[in-house]
Design a protein around this motif. Sequence first.
Motif, PDB file in Angstrom:
ATOM      1  N   ARG A 247       1.828  -2.371  -6.343  1.00 25.78           N
ATOM      2  CA  ARG A 247       0.659  -2.366  -7.229  1.00 25.78           C
ATOM      3  C   ARG A 247      -0.602  -2.776  -6.470  1.00 25.78           C
ATOM      4  O   ARG A 247      -1.684  -2.234  -6.711  1.00 25.78           O
ATOM      5  CB  ARG A 247       0.905  -3.293  -8.425  1.00 25.78           C
ATOM      6  CG  ARG A 247       2.000  -2.780  -9.351  1.00 25.78           C
ATOM      7  CD  ARG A 247       2.351  -3.756 -10.466  1.00 25.78           C
ATOM      8  NE  ARG A 247       3.595  -3.326 -11.121  1.00 25.78           N
ATOM      9  CZ  ARG A 247       4.166  -3.941 -12.140  1.00 25.78           C
ATOM     10  NH1 ARG A 247       3.601  -5.041 -12.653  1.00 25.78           N
ATOM     11  NH2 ARG A 247       5.284  -3.495 -12.677  1.00 25.78           N
ATOM     12  N   LEU A 248      -0.454  -3.721  -5.536  1.00 29.05           N
ATOM     13  CA  LEU A 248      -1.598  -4.144  -4.722  1.00 29.05           C
ATOM     14  C   LEU A 248      -2.066  -3.004  -3.816  1.00 29.05           C
ATOM     15  O   LEU A 248      -3.264  -2.794  -3.622  1.00 29.05           O
ATOM     16  CB  LEU A 248      -1.211  -5.364  -3.891  1.00 29.05           C
ATOM     17  CG  LEU A 248      -2.318  -6.003  -3.043  1.00 29.05           C
ATOM     18  CD1 LEU A 248      -3.490  -6.431  -3.911  1.00 29.05           C
ATOM     19  CD2 LEU A 248      -1.754  -7.190  -2.260  1.00 29.05           C
ATOM     20  N   HIS A 249      -1.117  -2.253  -3.283  1.00 30.46           N
ATOM     21  CA  HIS A 249      -1.451  -1.099  -2.447  1.00 30.46           C
ATOM     22  C   HIS A 249      -2.257  -0.082  -3.261  1.00 30.46           C
ATOM     23  O   HIS A 249      -3.260   0.472  -2.791  1.00 30.46           O
ATOM     24  CB  HIS A 249      -0.184  -0.454  -1.906  1.00 30.46           C
ATOM     25  CG  HIS A 249      -0.418   0.693  -0.976  1.00 30.46           C
ATOM     26  ND1 HIS A 249      -0.735   1.961  -1.433  1.00 30.46           N
ATOM     27  CD2 HIS A 249      -0.383   0.781   0.383  1.00 30.46           C
ATOM     28  CE1 HIS A 249      -0.884   2.777  -0.404  1.00 30.46           C
ATOM     29  NE2 HIS A 249      -0.679   2.085   0.704  1.00 30.46           N
ATOM     30  N   GLY A 250      -1.823   0.179  -4.495  1.00 29.48           N
ATOM     31  CA  GLY A 250      -2.536   1.122  -5.355  1.00 29.48           C
ATOM     32  C   GLY A 250      -3.942   0.645  -5.675  1.00 29.48           C
ATOM     33  O   GLY A 250      -4.886   1.449  -5.716  1.00 29.48           O
ATOM     34  N   TYR A 251      -4.097  -0.655  -5.896  1.00 31.90           N
ATOM     35  CA  TYR A 251      -5.418  -1.251  -6.159  1.00 31.90           C
ATOM     36  C   TYR A 251      -6.347  -1.035  -4.968  1.00 31.90           C
ATOM     37  O   TYR A 251      -7.472  -0.557  -5.129  1.00 31.90           O
ATOM     38  CB  TYR A 251      -5.208  -2.739  -6.446  1.00 31.90           C
ATOM     39  CG  TYR A 251      -6.411  -3.635  -6.236  1.00 31.90           C
ATOM     40  CD1 TYR A 251      -7.400  -3.750  -7.204  1.00 31.90           C
ATOM     41  CD2 TYR A 251      -6.526  -4.410  -5.072  1.00 31.90           C
ATOM     42  CE1 TYR A 251      -8.493  -4.605  -7.017  1.00 31.90           C
ATOM     43  CE2 TYR A 251      -7.604  -5.262  -4.879  1.00 31.90           C
ATOM     44  CZ  TYR A 251      -8.582  -5.358  -5.856  1.00 31.90           C
ATOM     45  OH  TYR A 251      -9.654  -6.202  -5.657  1.00 31.90           O
ATOM     46  N   ARG A 252      -5.879  -1.373  -3.773  1.00 32.80           N
ATOM     47  CA  ARG A 252      -6.719  -1.231  -2.576  1.00 32.80           C
ATOM     48  C   ARG A 252      -7.078   0.233  -2.321  1.00 32.80           C
ATOM     49  O   ARG A 252      -8.217   0.551  -1.963  1.00 32.80           O
ATOM     50  CB  ARG A 252      -5.983  -1.806  -1.359  1.00 32.80           C
ATOM     51  CG  ARG A 252      -5.786  -3.320  -1.392  1.00 32.80           C
ATOM     52  CD  ARG A 252      -5.128  -3.783  -0.092  1.00 32.80           C
ATOM     53  NE  ARG A 252      -4.804  -5.194  -0.107  1.00 32.80           N
ATOM     54  CZ  ARG A 252      -5.669  -6.173   0.183  1.00 32.80           C
ATOM     55  NH1 ARG A 252      -6.923  -5.856   0.481  1.00 32.80           N
ATOM     56  NH2 ARG A 252      -5.295  -7.440   0.162  1.00 32.80           N
ATOM     57  N   HIS A 253      -6.111   1.123  -2.533  1.00 37.80           N
ATOM     58  CA  HIS A 253      -6.352   2.541  -2.284  1.00 37.80           C
ATOM     59  C   HIS A 253      -7.418   3.091  -3.223  1.00 37.80           C
ATOM     60  O   HIS A 253      -8.309   3.855  -2.802  1.00 37.80           O
ATOM     61  CB  HIS A 253      -5.055   3.324  -2.437  1.00 37.80           C
ATOM     62  CG  HIS A 253      -5.192   4.797  -2.204  1.00 37.80           C
ATOM     63  ND1 HIS A 253      -5.728   5.337  -1.050  1.00 37.80           N
ATOM     64  CD2 HIS A 253      -4.875   5.863  -2.998  1.00 37.80           C
ATOM     65  CE1 HIS A 253      -5.724   6.655  -1.127  1.00 37.80           C
ATOM     66  NE2 HIS A 253      -5.231   7.001  -2.297  1.00 37.80           N
ATOM     67  N   ALA A 254      -7.359   2.706  -4.502  1.00 36.09           N
ATOM     68  CA  ALA A 254      -8.343   3.193  -5.467  1.00 36.09           C
ATOM     69  C   ALA A 254      -9.748   2.717  -5.099  1.00 36.09           C
ATOM     70  O   ALA A 254     -10.720   3.484  -5.196  1.00 36.09           O
ATOM     71  CB  ALA A 254      -7.973   2.714  -6.871  1.00 36.09           C
ATOM     72  N   LEU A 255      -9.875   1.466  -4.666  1.00 36.17           N
ATOM     73  CA  LEU A 255     -11.193   0.943  -4.287  1.00 36.17           C
ATOM     74  C   LEU A 255     -11.732   1.642  -3.045  1.00 36.17           C
ATOM     75  O   LEU A 255     -12.906   2.029  -2.992  1.00 36.17           O
ATOM     76  CB  LEU A 255     -11.118  -0.562  -4.061  1.00 36.17           C
ATOM     77  CG  LEU A 255     -10.881  -1.425  -5.306  1.00 36.17           C
ATOM     78  CD1 LEU A 255     -10.799  -2.896  -4.929  1.00 36.17           C
ATOM     79  CD2 LEU A 255     -11.988  -1.212  -6.337  1.00 36.17           C
ATOM     80  N   ARG A 256     -10.880   1.794  -2.044  1.00 35.15           N
ATOM     81  CA  ARG A 256     -11.327   2.474  -0.821  1.00 35.15           C
ATOM     82  C   ARG A 256     -11.753   3.903  -1.123  1.00 35.15           C
ATOM     83  O   ARG A 256     -12.758   4.385  -0.598  1.00 35.15           O
ATOM     84  CB  ARG A 256     -10.211   2.457   0.232  1.00 35.15           C
ATOM     85  CG  ARG A 256      -9.997   1.103   0.891  1.00 35.15           C
ATOM     86  CD  ARG A 256      -9.142   1.252   2.135  1.00 35.15           C
ATOM     87  NE  ARG A 256      -7.822   1.795   1.831  1.00 35.15           N
ATOM     88  CZ  ARG A 256      -6.756   1.060   1.590  1.00 35.15           C
ATOM     89  NH1 ARG A 256      -6.830  -0.264   1.611  1.00 35.15           N
ATOM     90  NH2 ARG A 256      -5.593   1.620   1.335  1.00 35.15           N
TER      91      ARG A 256
END
Length: 337
Positions: free
Chosen positions: A198-207
């Motif tokens: 879930r943290l990976h998905g969060y970072r990817h969406a922001l980037r």
Amino acid sequence: MSKRVRMLDIARTAGVSQTTVSLVLNRVPNVRIAEDTRQRVFDAARELGYAPGPSLAEPTTSSLRRFGVLINEISAAYPIDLIEGLQTLADDQGVQLIIQVTGGLADREAAALETLRVLGVEGIIYASTFTAIVEPTTALSALPHVLLNCRRADGVGTAIVPAERAGGFLATRHLIERGCKRIATITGDPWQEATRARLHGYRHALRRAGLSVPEHFVRTGDWSHHSGDDSASQLFALSDSPDGIFCHNDKIARGAIAAARRLGVAIPEDVAIVGYDDREFAADLEPSLTSVTLPHAEMAERAMTVLLKGKAGLDRPLRRVHGRLIERASSSRQGAR
């Protein structure tokens, strides 16, 4: 066509938890439940016209196809969704499920598998309460099986898991589309598979949106209401406090909402909040909580469908099932600052 009676309906009628209903109707062994409680469940099921799968009282006399379910524990809402999804499809297909709770212990897994082999099961659903990387007992390889809500580190076997990265991305993208620019996240336990994904998905969406990911916006929690309250309080004290928070589960989000109300932070005007799992209480919070669904019932039905197909269904090693975002008042698109 009449509406299908679900275990939740029986639980409400009998005045017990959905977990208790599942344990009673599936005749899960080695679980202490008072006899009067068992009777209330059976009476409620009869009153509502529940059509359960075939009884396991006489397994050697049944001519129906049989499948086994190994699950590490039954102690929360999540495994009930898994079991009910399996039972629903088994009932529809006219097959028999035999459920064994193993505690995640290798010797108990081996003993349960031997029992299931003697009972003539065609295949096994090997399930985990929480999404995890597992090391099943070697005896599992002797039977056709599907891993449910878990996978092996070596990638062997067919596994059905939630699309956790996609869920984290979905929650964060929703906040971005709402207009949030300073989006924080409060995670679950850092060692868990779901947290990392879930943290990976969060970072990817922001980037992908060209937004920064300040490290002080990433707060480590432990899935609890307390960690949500404590972490959100710290975030609200920042000079650049967030205007959006993605919480890794609904309990964390409930704690974040409590902190916001205590500190006079308006939701969603000052900060929009999104949770995960879409627990029963999400719609009853004030404000009601936007949340990403954890598709346990769909995953269970997918796993059972794969196993019913036999070898023809075991042709893909990993299948991810996507959840949906349910938008409610905590992130409504009005009032962004």
